[in-house]
Design a protein around this motif. Structure first.
Motif, PDB file in Angstrom:
ATOM      1  N   SER A  86       0.829  -1.191   0.000  1.00  5.58           N
ATOM      2  CA  SER A  86       0.000   0.000   0.000  1.00  5.58           C
ATOM      3  C   SER A  86       0.872   1.253   0.000  1.00  5.58           C
ATOM      4  CB  SER A  86      -0.877  -0.014   1.259  1.00  5.58           C
ATOM      5  OG  SER A  86      -1.606   1.155   1.366  1.00  5.58           O
ATOM      6  N   SER A  87       0.403   2.268  -0.688  1.00  9.08           N
ATOM      7  CA  SER A  87       1.125   3.531  -0.734  1.00  9.08           C
ATOM      8  C   SER A  87       0.139   4.677  -0.634  1.00  9.08           C
ATOM      9  CB  SER A  87       1.908   3.653  -2.041  1.00  9.08           C
ATOM     10  OG  SER A  87       2.437   4.956  -2.174  1.00  9.08           O
ATOM     11  N   GLU A  88       0.483   5.643   0.194  1.00  9.70           N
ATOM     12  CA  GLU A  88      -0.384   6.813   0.336  1.00  9.70           C
ATOM     13  C   GLU A  88      -0.360   7.689  -0.908  1.00  9.70           C
ATOM     14  OE1 GLU A  88       3.640   8.111   1.657  1.00  9.70           O
ATOM     15  OE2 GLU A  88       2.447   6.350   2.028  1.00  9.70           O
ATOM     16  N   LYS A  89       0.522   7.379  -1.852  1.00  3.33           N
ATOM     17  CA  LYS A  89       0.677   8.195  -3.060  1.00  3.33           C
ATOM     18  C   LYS A  89      -0.309   7.836  -4.165  1.00  3.33           C
ATOM     19  CE  LYS A  89       5.454   8.844  -1.879  1.00  3.33           C
ATOM     20  NZ  LYS A  89       6.745   8.239  -1.940  1.00  3.33           N
ATOM     21  N   GLN A  90      -0.972   6.670  -4.058  1.00  9.04           N
ATOM     22  CA  GLN A  90      -1.917   6.291  -5.110  1.00  9.04           C
ATOM     23  C   GLN A  90      -2.946   5.294  -4.597  1.00  9.04           C
ATOM     24  OE1 GLN A  90       0.695   4.481  -8.022  1.00  9.04           O
ATOM     25  NE2 GLN A  90      -0.010   2.458  -7.470  1.00  9.04           N
ATOM     26  N   GLU A  91      -4.116   5.321  -5.206  1.00 10.62           N
ATOM     27  CA  GLU A  91      -5.148   4.334  -4.924  1.00 10.62           C
ATOM     28  C   GLU A  91      -4.789   3.077  -5.700  1.00 10.62           C
ATOM     29  OE1 GLU A  91      -7.972   4.384  -3.041  1.00 10.62           O
ATOM     30  OE2 GLU A  91      -7.648   6.428  -2.350  1.00 10.62           O
ATOM     31  N   GLN A  92      -4.810   1.934  -5.030  1.00 12.74           N
ATOM     32  CA  GLN A  92      -4.535   0.681  -5.724  1.00 12.74           C
ATOM     33  C   GLN A  92      -5.150  -0.479  -4.964  1.00 12.74           C
ATOM     34  OE1 GLN A  92      -0.292   0.320  -5.919  1.00 12.74           O
ATOM     35  NE2 GLN A  92      -0.009   0.472  -3.734  1.00 12.74           N
ATOM     36  N   ASN A 121      -5.985   4.270   1.731  1.00  9.94           N
ATOM     37  CA  ASN A 121      -4.523   4.275   1.556  1.00  9.94           C
ATOM     38  C   ASN A 121      -3.889   5.561   2.068  1.00  9.94           C
ATOM     39  OD1 ASN A 121      -4.936   1.902   0.218  1.00  9.94           O
ATOM     40  ND2 ASN A 121      -3.979   2.523  -1.684  1.00  9.94           N
ATOM     41  N   GLN A 122      -4.632   6.653   2.073  1.00  9.97           N
ATOM     42  CA  GLN A 122      -4.052   7.943   2.426  1.00  9.97           C
ATOM     43  C   GLN A 122      -4.180   8.297   3.916  1.00  9.97           C
ATOM     44  OE1 GLN A 122      -6.209   7.862  -0.522  1.00  9.97           O
ATOM     45  NE2 GLN A 122      -4.300   7.346  -1.547  1.00  9.97           N
ATOM     46  N   LYS A 125       0.787   7.489   6.459  1.00 12.11           N
ATOM     47  CA  LYS A 125       1.962   7.346   5.618  1.00 12.11           C
ATOM     48  C   LYS A 125       2.628   6.023   5.955  1.00 12.11           C
ATOM     49  CE  LYS A 125       6.106   9.568   4.093  1.00 12.11           C
ATOM     50  NZ  LYS A 125       6.977  10.692   4.127  1.00 12.11           N
ATOM     51  N   LYS A 126       2.986   5.300   4.934  1.00 13.64           N
ATOM     52  CA  LYS A 126       3.589   3.987   5.116  1.00 13.64           C
ATOM     53  C   LYS A 126       4.990   4.107   5.699  1.00 13.64           C
ATOM     54  CE  LYS A 126       4.999   0.053   2.428  1.00 13.64           C
ATOM     55  NZ  LYS A 126       5.105  -0.488   1.098  1.00 13.64           N
ATOM     56  N   GLU A 128       8.589   2.889   5.818  1.00 14.48           N
ATOM     57  CA  GLU A 128       9.465   2.183   4.876  1.00 14.48           C
ATOM     58  C   GLU A 128      10.054   0.932   5.516  1.00 14.48           C
ATOM     59  OE1 GLU A 128       9.682   2.967   1.661  1.00 14.48           O
ATOM     60  OE2 GLU A 128       8.277   4.586   2.118  1.00 14.48           O
TER      61      GLU A 128
END
Length: 133
Positions: A86-92, A121-122, A125-126, A128
């Motif tokens: 998962s990434s807060e930068k995009q919906e997936q 997702n947002q 923040k994931k 790392e």
């Protein structure tokens, strides 16, 4: 069978929105059970929250038994892989290659109700280093 996405880095929606809907029998008019990773039942306090919300383990035997007796469940097919990637930068959304949840629904004659929680997702923040191999 409610099938929802995405599984954000921290899944907040199931505890506070989906859990409430499950207990109130929304949106399908009957109580349903969220199914979650078995490891979550080993975390103190967290496990009690899951039990209060009626959560069950994501386990083929458990799900088969529930669907056979006519219970409704909610599942996140992307699971840990979707959570880790998962990434807060995009919906997936991620779907497992074998789609076992679809086969189970067909075998038990249950409908699939797709649901998508925009913005899950947002929420956070994931961190790392938790990427899925």
């Amino acid at each position: 069978m409610i099938v929802w996405h995405p599984h954000g880095f921290i899944t907040w929606v199931p505890f506070f929105i989906a859990g409430r809907y499950a207990l109130d029998a929304q949106p399908c008019g009957e109580h349903w059970f969220p199914v979650v990773a078995p490891v979550l039942f080993r975390v103190p306090i967290f496990s009690e929250m899951l039990i209060i919300l009626g959560a069950r383990r994501v386990d083929k035997k458990v799900i088969d038994k529930m669907l056979a007796r006519g219970d409704s469940i909610a599942i996140q097919p992307g699971g840990v892989k979707e959570q880790a990637q998962s990434s807060e930068k995009q919906e997936q959304a991620f779907f497992p290659a074998r789609l076992g949840f679809v086969r189970m629904a067909i075998r038990h004659g249950v409908d699939l109700l797709p649901a998508y929680f925009f913005g899950e997702n947002q929420l956070y923040k994931k961190v790392e280093g938790f990427e899925y191999g």
